[in-house]
Structures are given as C-alpha cells and as structure tokens.
Scaffold this motif. Structure first.
Motif, PDB file in Angstrom:
ATOM      1  N   ILE A  17       1.106  -0.962  -0.168  1.00 48.01           N
ATOM      2  CA  ILE A  17       0.181   0.195   0.074  1.00 48.01           C
ATOM      3  C   ILE A  17       0.824   1.101   0.042  1.00 48.01           C
ATOM      4  CG2 ILE A  17      -1.929  -1.072   1.212  1.00 48.01           C
ATOM      5  CD1 ILE A  17      -1.122   0.320   3.659  1.00 48.01           C
ATOM      6  N   ALA A  18       0.290   2.309  -0.460  1.00 52.54           N
ATOM      7  CA  ALA A  18       1.241   3.537  -0.450  1.00 52.54           C
ATOM      8  C   ALA A  18       0.896   4.557   0.413  1.00 52.54           C
ATOM      9  CB  ALA A  18       0.919   4.324  -1.862  1.00 52.54           C
ATOM     10  N   LEU A  19       1.738   5.159   1.195  1.00 51.01           N
ATOM     11  CA  LEU A  19       1.700   6.305   2.040  1.00 51.01           C
ATOM     12  C   LEU A  19       2.133   7.518   1.282  1.00 51.01           C
ATOM     13  CD1 LEU A  19       1.065   7.378   4.957  1.00 51.01           C
ATOM     14  CD2 LEU A  19       3.550   6.575   5.635  1.00 51.01           C
ATOM     15  N   ASN A  20       1.223   8.429   1.464  1.00 46.85           N
ATOM     16  CA  ASN A  20       1.533   9.635   0.731  1.00 46.85           C
ATOM     17  C   ASN A  20       1.743  10.903   1.734  1.00 46.85           C
ATOM     18  OD1 ASN A  20      -0.075  12.517  -0.209  1.00 46.85           O
ATOM     19  ND2 ASN A  20       1.531  11.835  -1.585  1.00 46.85           N
ATOM     20  N   TRP A  21       2.789  11.863   1.813  1.00 49.52           N
ATOM     21  CA  TRP A  21       2.873  12.931   2.609  1.00 49.52           C
ATOM     22  C   TRP A  21       3.192  14.150   1.877  1.00 49.52           C
ATOM     23  CZ3 TRP A  21       7.590  13.257   6.473  1.00 49.52           C
ATOM     24  CH2 TRP A  21       7.205  14.455   7.219  1.00 49.52           C
ATOM     25  N   GLU A  22       2.462  15.109   2.283  1.00 50.17           N
ATOM     26  CA  GLU A  22       2.688  16.364   1.151  1.00 50.17           C
ATOM     27  C   GLU A  22       2.453  17.575   2.185  1.00 50.17           C
ATOM     28  OE1 GLU A  22       0.349  17.001  -2.252  1.00 50.17           O
ATOM     29  OE2 GLU A  22       0.032  14.833  -2.758  1.00 50.17           O
ATOM     30  N   THR A  23       3.424  18.740   2.092  1.00 50.84           N
ATOM     31  CA  THR A  23       3.105  19.928   3.004  1.00 50.84           C
ATOM     32  C   THR A  23       3.814  20.860   1.984  1.00 50.84           C
ATOM     33  OG1 THR A  23       3.539  20.594   5.063  1.00 50.84           O
ATOM     34  CG2 THR A  23       5.383  19.560   4.029  1.00 50.84           C
ATOM     35  N   VAL A  24       3.500  22.100   2.648  1.00 50.89           N
ATOM     36  CA  VAL A  24       3.940  23.400   2.110  1.00 50.89           C
ATOM     37  C   VAL A  24       4.435  24.170   3.346  1.00 50.89           C
ATOM     38  CG1 VAL A  24       3.289  25.649   1.520  1.00 50.89           C
ATOM     39  CG2 VAL A  24       2.160  23.684   0.280  1.00 50.89           C
ATOM     40  N   LEU A  25       5.951  24.504   3.075  1.00 52.09           N
ATOM     41  CA  LEU A  25       6.656  25.156   4.178  1.00 52.09           C
ATOM     42  C   LEU A  25       6.124  26.541   4.224  1.00 52.09           C
ATOM     43  CD1 LEU A  25      10.206  23.770   3.755  1.00 52.09           C
ATOM     44  CD2 LEU A  25       8.138  22.713   5.051  1.00 52.09           C
ATOM     45  N   LEU A  26       6.018  26.920   5.594  1.00 47.74           N
ATOM     46  CA  LEU A  26       5.498  28.496   6.005  1.00 47.74           C
ATOM     47  C   LEU A  26       6.737  29.112   6.389  1.00 47.74           C
ATOM     48  CD1 LEU A  26       2.222  27.594   7.580  1.00 47.74           C
ATOM     49  CD2 LEU A  26       2.643  27.899   5.272  1.00 47.74           C
ATOM     50  N   GLN A  27       7.089  30.467   5.924  1.00 49.52           N
ATOM     51  CA  GLN A  27       7.999  31.362   6.113  1.00 49.52           C
ATOM     52  C   GLN A  27       8.023  31.356   7.778  1.00 49.52           C
ATOM     53  OE1 GLN A  27       8.206  34.922   3.950  1.00 49.52           O
ATOM     54  NE2 GLN A  27      10.192  35.591   5.098  1.00 49.52           N
ATOM     55  N   GLN A  28       9.325  31.117   8.170  1.00 51.67           N
ATOM     56  CA  GLN A  28       9.386  31.472   9.647  1.00 51.67           C
ATOM     57  C   GLN A  28      10.509  32.697   9.998  1.00 51.67           C
ATOM     58  OE1 GLN A  28       7.397  30.075  11.362  1.00 51.67           O
ATOM     59  NE2 GLN A  28       6.941  28.282   9.965  1.00 51.67           N
ATOM     60  N   GLU A  29      11.487  32.787   8.832  1.00 49.65           N
ATOM     61  CA  GLU A  29      12.857  33.794   9.055  1.00 49.65           C
ATOM     62  C   GLU A  29      12.305  34.845   8.223  1.00 49.65           C
ATOM     63  OE1 GLU A  29      14.188  32.379  11.424  1.00 49.65           O
ATOM     64  OE2 GLU A  29      13.192  30.278  11.209  1.00 49.65           O
ATOM     65  N   LYS A  30      13.472  35.772   8.613  1.00 51.35           N
ATOM     66  CA  LYS A  30      13.225  37.074   8.112  1.00 51.35           C
ATOM     67  C   LYS A  30      13.817  37.105   6.431  1.00 51.35           C
ATOM     68  CE  LYS A  30      15.645  41.537   8.744  1.00 51.35           C
ATOM     69  NZ  LYS A  30      16.598  42.535   9.522  1.00 51.35           N
ATOM     70  N   SER A  31      14.669  36.263   6.193  1.00 50.94           N
ATOM     71  CA  SER A  31      15.219  36.170   4.857  1.00 50.94           C
ATOM     72  C   SER A  31      14.567  35.016   3.935  1.00 50.94           C
ATOM     73  CB  SER A  31      16.616  36.255   4.857  1.00 50.94           C
ATOM     74  OG  SER A  31      17.370  35.813   3.570  1.00 50.94           O
ATOM     75  N   LEU A  32      13.551  35.444   3.385  1.00 49.65           N
ATOM     76  CA  LEU A  32      12.685  34.312   2.527  1.00 49.65           C
ATOM     77  C   LEU A  32      13.819  33.675   1.504  1.00 49.65           C
ATOM     78  CD1 LEU A  32      10.248  32.924   1.508  1.00 49.65           C
ATOM     79  CD2 LEU A  32      10.323  34.998  -0.377  1.00 49.65           C
ATOM     80  N   GLN A  33      14.826  34.317   1.073  1.00 49.84           N
ATOM     81  CA  GLN A  33      16.056  33.865   0.137  1.00 49.84           C
ATOM     82  C   GLN A  33      16.711  32.940   0.762  1.00 49.84           C
ATOM     83  OE1 GLN A  33      18.341  36.547  -1.735  1.00 49.84           O
ATOM     84  NE2 GLN A  33      19.617  34.945  -2.750  1.00 49.84           N
ATOM     85  N   ALA A  34      17.338  33.110   2.055  1.00 49.89           N
ATOM     86  CA  ALA A  34      17.974  32.322   2.968  1.00 49.89           C
ATOM     87  C   ALA A  34      17.363  31.105   3.338  1.00 49.89           C
ATOM     88  CB  ALA A  34      18.616  32.860   3.987  1.00 49.89           C
ATOM     89  N   GLU A  35      16.274  31.383   3.984  1.00 50.86           N
ATOM     90  CA  GLU A  35      15.365  30.000   4.120  1.00 50.86           C
ATOM     91  C   GLU A  35      15.027  29.068   2.986  1.00 50.86           C
ATOM     92  OE1 GLU A  35      11.424  29.462   7.070  1.00 50.86           O
ATOM     93  OE2 GLU A  35      11.859  31.339   6.158  1.00 50.86           O
ATOM     94  N   GLN A  36      14.776  29.833   1.649  1.00 48.13           N
ATOM     95  CA  GLN A  36      14.740  28.553   0.619  1.00 48.13           C
ATOM     96  C   GLN A  36      16.335  28.137   0.287  1.00 48.13           C
ATOM     97  OE1 GLN A  36      12.995  31.137  -2.482  1.00 48.13           O
ATOM     98  NE2 GLN A  36      11.238  30.542  -2.048  1.00 48.13           N
TER      99      GLN A  36
END
Length: 600
Positions: free
Chosen positions: A197-216
């Motif tokens: 059977i298949a187990l699926n996990w999906e998520t969207v990371l939410l911004q936590q830090e000041k620098s979006l570029q650094a977090e990515q």
C-alpha cells in the motif's frame, strides 16, 4: 401591443400547451403517485399502511455499503479538529483524513513574533492509498471518527462493522518533540488488493525567518537509506528523486531551522520525494513524499512509526539517533569535520557559561587565533623575507629583462636557494588557515543557537542586520545594507593594505587584494550578522597579531641572516623540502636546455 410581441406570446402559448399534452403522466404513473401519497399520510397518522396489491409483501434490506461503496459512512461529513499538546508541541488534528493538520513548536516565534507553525491548512496531506475493488481509495478524503484519551488520539474509518483503518497518535513525554504514530488495518486483507500500500505525505513550508531567500537556500527534503549517510534533494531548484537503491530509514521535510521527520520502525521498501520552489507570499517550498508499505494480507496488520517535529539544533537531533544530526549542514569535506569536531565542541563549551552569543563568538575567535598564531607568525616572517629580497629581485629583473620570463624565473629561484627562502612560505600558512575560515561560512548560517539572539544593534545574529533599508533593490547589494558587513569590508581593506606593506606586493596582485573585499560586500550582505561579526573580529585580531609581530621582528636582523646564508658554502646549507624540489626543478631545466642545444 405591437405585432412582434403578440407573435412571441402566441408561440409561447403553443409550446406550453404542447408540453402539457405530450408530457402528461400515464395512468400507471398516476396510480403509483397516489399510493405514495397514501403511504406518507398513513405514516404521519401513526398507522401501518396496507401493502399495495402490485408490490411484494416484504422489500429486501439494502446494505448502506452497497449503496455508497467502500467506507460508505466515511465519505461525507463535517470537518472538526482536536488538539494534543505538551510543553514542546501543539498538535491540531483533523477528522478529515485522520491526520495532523498543523504543528506548532512551542517557545519558538517567527520573525514577526507569531508562533512557529511548521505546516497548516489544506495543502498539508497525509494518508494511505488503497486499491479496493479496482478503485483507488485515499484515506485523506475520508472522515474519521476521533477518540481522544489522555495524550493519545485514535482516528478510525470503518469499512464495515469488522473492517476498519485506525491511525493512533501519541505524545508520550511532557517535553517530547517526537510523536508516536501507528497504522492499524483490521480485517482489510479481505478487501485490499496487491501486496503493498502507498503512504503519501505532502506539505507546504511556511516562512518563519526574516530572509525568504536564505530560508529557501537552506531548505530541502532529506532521506536516509539503511547503512548509508543521509542525502538530500536540490536546495536551488525543483527536483524529483526515486528512492529505490535500498530500504529507507527515514524521510525529513527540512526547513532552515526546523524539521518534520517520519521514521518507520521497519524501513520503507521504496518511494520517491519531490521538492518545488513556491512563489506565493509566506510560502517557502512544497514537499511530497510517497513510500510503499508491505501488505502481507494478514487479518490484523500494523505499521509502527514516529514523527519528529522540532528544531534543527545539533544536540537535540543527535539525541533522536539515526544520524538525524546530519540535517544540520556543516559543509563539505574537510569543512564538516572541522565544524563538527573542533568548532562545535568549543562553541558548546563556551555556551555553558551562559554568556551572550556575541561574547561567545568573540571568545571563540580569540581562542582560534591563539591556536593559529604560530602559522600567522611563520607567514609574517616569510613575507618579511620576500620584502627584504625585493631590491635584489628588482636588480635581477633589470639585468635579465622582463621578456625572458623563463630565465628571470630561474634567476629568482637561484636567489631563493642562495639565501634559503621559500617563496611559498607566506602562502602555505594562510592556505592552512583557509579551511577554518571557510568552515565558519557553513557553521554560522546553520547554527540554530544564534536564532533570535541579539548583540549590540544586531537583533538576530542568525540573519542579516538591515541597518539601512533602501525600500528598493540595488543590483549586487540588495534591498538593504548590513552595518556589520560594511565594518567587515572596511576591516578587510585595512588588513589588505597593511598586508601589502609587509609582503611588498606590487602590480596586479596589489590591487586584486582590494577588489575581493568589495566582491564579498555584495555576497555577504545577505548573510547572517553572526558570520560577518566573526570575520570582522578575525580581521581585526589578525591585524593586531601582525602589528605585535612587527614590533618584535627586526628587519635588519632578518636581512643579515639572509646575507649569512648567501655566504655559506652549498654543502653547509641545510636544505628544506622546498629547496630539494627546487634543485630538482633546476636540474630538469638545465637538462632541457642542454638537449635543446644538442638538437640545434
């Protein structure tokens, strides 16, 4: 009323009349409707109606499962939430999908002061995909029944009375960051097809830090094969990866300073992971993981797992085991060994004193500079020797000329040999220090301990200090100017100036030294203030060391030593490895010249 209006109304009347005639119910249909009305009236009156003559005495009972299909009673419902929490985590569950809807890491705040929520909303998916009767059923679409008992949450979806799927979650310790998770399949062997059977996990990371570029830049899905080192997908682009080389020990959705990790008791058979860079405001990246679970067609089948939800703090991850601490990027070889076995232990030792982290970085820099001071001293002496020899080298250049580069180099090498100087002596100590300088380039940006820690005007040492905000983007610089980065650049320029005075650098080499700090201003302007603070301290301390060494070293004395070396017979001179290689090189050059003469 004009002609057109009258004509329209007349045609409408014809259509209505035709409809009544052609669609008039038949006699049988009218009889059936009269019986239904009679039945409804009898039920409202509380009497049992007589069965019509043309209907059977007893109608067969129809199972709701046959009417609605698999999980008929769980297909529709109302979404509700439940909460489990301890001192470390707050877990919000949704009965739709029987999943963890959101995770809040307590005691941590985002850069805007809100609670750190790792994921939330409909973009977060988690569940099984089951092949039942040739149809793929996703538990993420079912409405489970939630039962909470203490720190345990049970989510159940009934296929029928004796067949069901159960997700069991548990927060076992008061301050635990790990959550137990069990999947129980009861009687499902009678309906589930295939052997996995298949187990699926999906998520969207939410911004936590000041620098979006650094977090990515520091966020990516990680995975670990059994008996292998953890690996990860690309930090800089969208990517998919099939996980089929070996069994999978764990899968981690890593953010810059936080991670969600799924760890099975028995490794996953195979799977795939995917990462996609997102552009919506407040979103970092989208992760997807699909893994296969073996289905042995047992009447009761269980899968034991656990989640880790928490910080990417090296010590905390190490306690979890299974090499989760390698989620903290320490750099490439040999930089990661320097960071892990030298820098990190010293940092942790200093941290034990409870000092401000700005002071810890200061003491750490002093300690490393003291350890490296012999190399600094050796580098200074070598550069001083080269500076003292410069007048003689200029005489050789004037005598030989710049056109014959090979002969000029040979004459220089003869001079080095005569006075016992290694021209690379000033560079080698600096090269030996370079790995440590580069190691900090990885150490500070990934050091969770600096997150939210202030020092002087720097409110957060884990990100840039935007002392000046432009309100627009400047090419090469960005939308701000970091004061600590500016101070670091100025200190580097001062260091370069005095270093050129010591080494006697001229020409292009002299100006290249001034260009590099300007380049690093653009590069490091968006890097953590803690990193720029370290480089600033390192520059100032190196400058101080050189000033101290200069006051202790007598150039005239060094010059006299070089003269004495020049007077010594060749056999009395103690040859260094460099001089040995130099002799070999000169012999080879001489042999080449001799051979060229013979050929002519």
């Amino acid at each position: 009323m004009d002609r057109n209006t009258f004509t329209g109304l007349f045609l409408i009347m014809i259509v209505l009349a035709g409809s009544f005639y052609f669609f008039k119910p038949s006699e049988a249909e009218m009889k059936k409707e009269r019986e239904r009305i009679s039945l409804d009236s009898a039920m409202k009156a509380g009497t049992k109606p007589a069965a019509p003559a043309n209907l059977p005495a007893a109608a067969p009972v129809v199972d709701s499962l046959a009417l609605k299909g698999p999980f008929g009673t769980n297909i529709s419902g109302t979404a509700t939430t439940s909460v489990l929490e301890n001192s470390a985590l707050k877990l919000t569950f949704s009965n739709k999908g029987g999943k963890i809807k959101s995770v809040e890491v307590k005691s941590e705040k985002s850069y805007i002061g809100k609670p750190v929520v790792l994921f939330d909303g409909d973009d977060n998916k988690f569940g099984l995909s089951l092949n039942i009767g040739g149809k793929m059923i996703r538990t993420d679409d079912l409405y489970f029944t939630a039962t909470q008992t203490g720190n345990s949450m049970v989510m159940r979806a009934n296929y029928s009375a004796d067949k069901y799927i159960e997700f069991v979650y548990g927060l076992n310790a008061a301050d635990a960051h790990d959550v137990s998770f069990n999947i129980n399949l009861n009687g499902m062997n009678q309906v589930i097809e295939r052997d996995s059977i298949a187990l699926n996990w999906e998520t969207v990371l939410l911004q936590q830090e000041k620098s979006l570029q650094a977090e990515q830049q520091y966020s990516a899905p990680y995975y670990k094969y059994v008996d292998q080192n953890p690996d990860h997908l690309s930090f800089a682009k969208d990517e998919s990866q099939e996980l089929n080389k070996a069994k999978i020990e764990w899968i981690a959705f890593k953010q810059h300073f936080f991670s969600a990790v799924l760890i099975p008791a028995d490794p996953f058979i195979k799977g795939n992971v995917n990462v996609k860079i997102l552009t919506a405001p407040g979103e970092i990246k989208g992760y997807t993981a699909n893994v296969n679970l073996p289905f042995n067609q047992l009447a009761v089948q269980n899968y034991k797992m656990k989640f880790y939800f928490g910080t990417n703090q090296f010590a905390v991850l190490k306690k979890q085991g299974q090499e989760l601490e390698k989620l903290v990027e320490m750099g490439y070889w040999p930089l990661k060994y320097i960071n892990r076995f030298v820098v990190l232990p010293v940092f942790n030792f200093l941290e034990g004193f409870g000092w401000n982290y700005g002071l810890i970085i200061l003491v750490l820099t002093i300690a490393l500079k003291l350890v490296l001071s012999p190399l600094t001293y050796k580098s200074y002496i070598s550069m001083a020797k080269m500076r003292i020899l410069k007048p003689e080298m200029d005489e050789i250049k004037a005598k030989v000329g710049e056109d014959n580069a090979t002969l000029l180099q040979q004459e220089y090498l003869k001079l080095y040999k005569q006075v016992g100087v290694n021209p690379l002596g000033g560079c080698l100590p600096m090269l030996l220090q370079l790995p440590i300088v580069m190691a900090f380039f990885f150490f500070f940006p990934n050091l969770f301990e600096l997150r939210g820690q202030s020092f002087l005007w720097m409110h957060d040492l884990s990100t840039y200090d935007d002392f000046i905000k432009f309100g627009f983007t400047v090419p090469f610089i960005g939308d701000h100017l970091s004061l600590m980065c500016v101070l670091m650049t100025i200190s580097t320029l001062i260091y370069t100036y005095f270093n050129n005075q010591v080494s006697g650098a001229t020409g292009q080499m002299k100006y290249i030294g001034y260009i590099m700090p300007i380049v690093f201003l653009g590069v490091l302007n968006k890097y953590p203030a803690g990193l720029n603070y370290y480089y600033f301290l390192a520059n100032m301390m190196t400058f101080g060391q050189q000033y101290l060494i200069k006051s202790m070293v007598n150039d005239e004395k060094i010059h006299n030593i070089l003269k004495e070396n020049k007077k010594k017979p060749e056999e009395q001179k103690k040859k260094s490895k460099f001089q040995t290689r130099l002799d070999d090189y000169m012999r080879q050059q001489q042999q080449v010249k001799t051979q060229e003469k013979k050929n002519k």
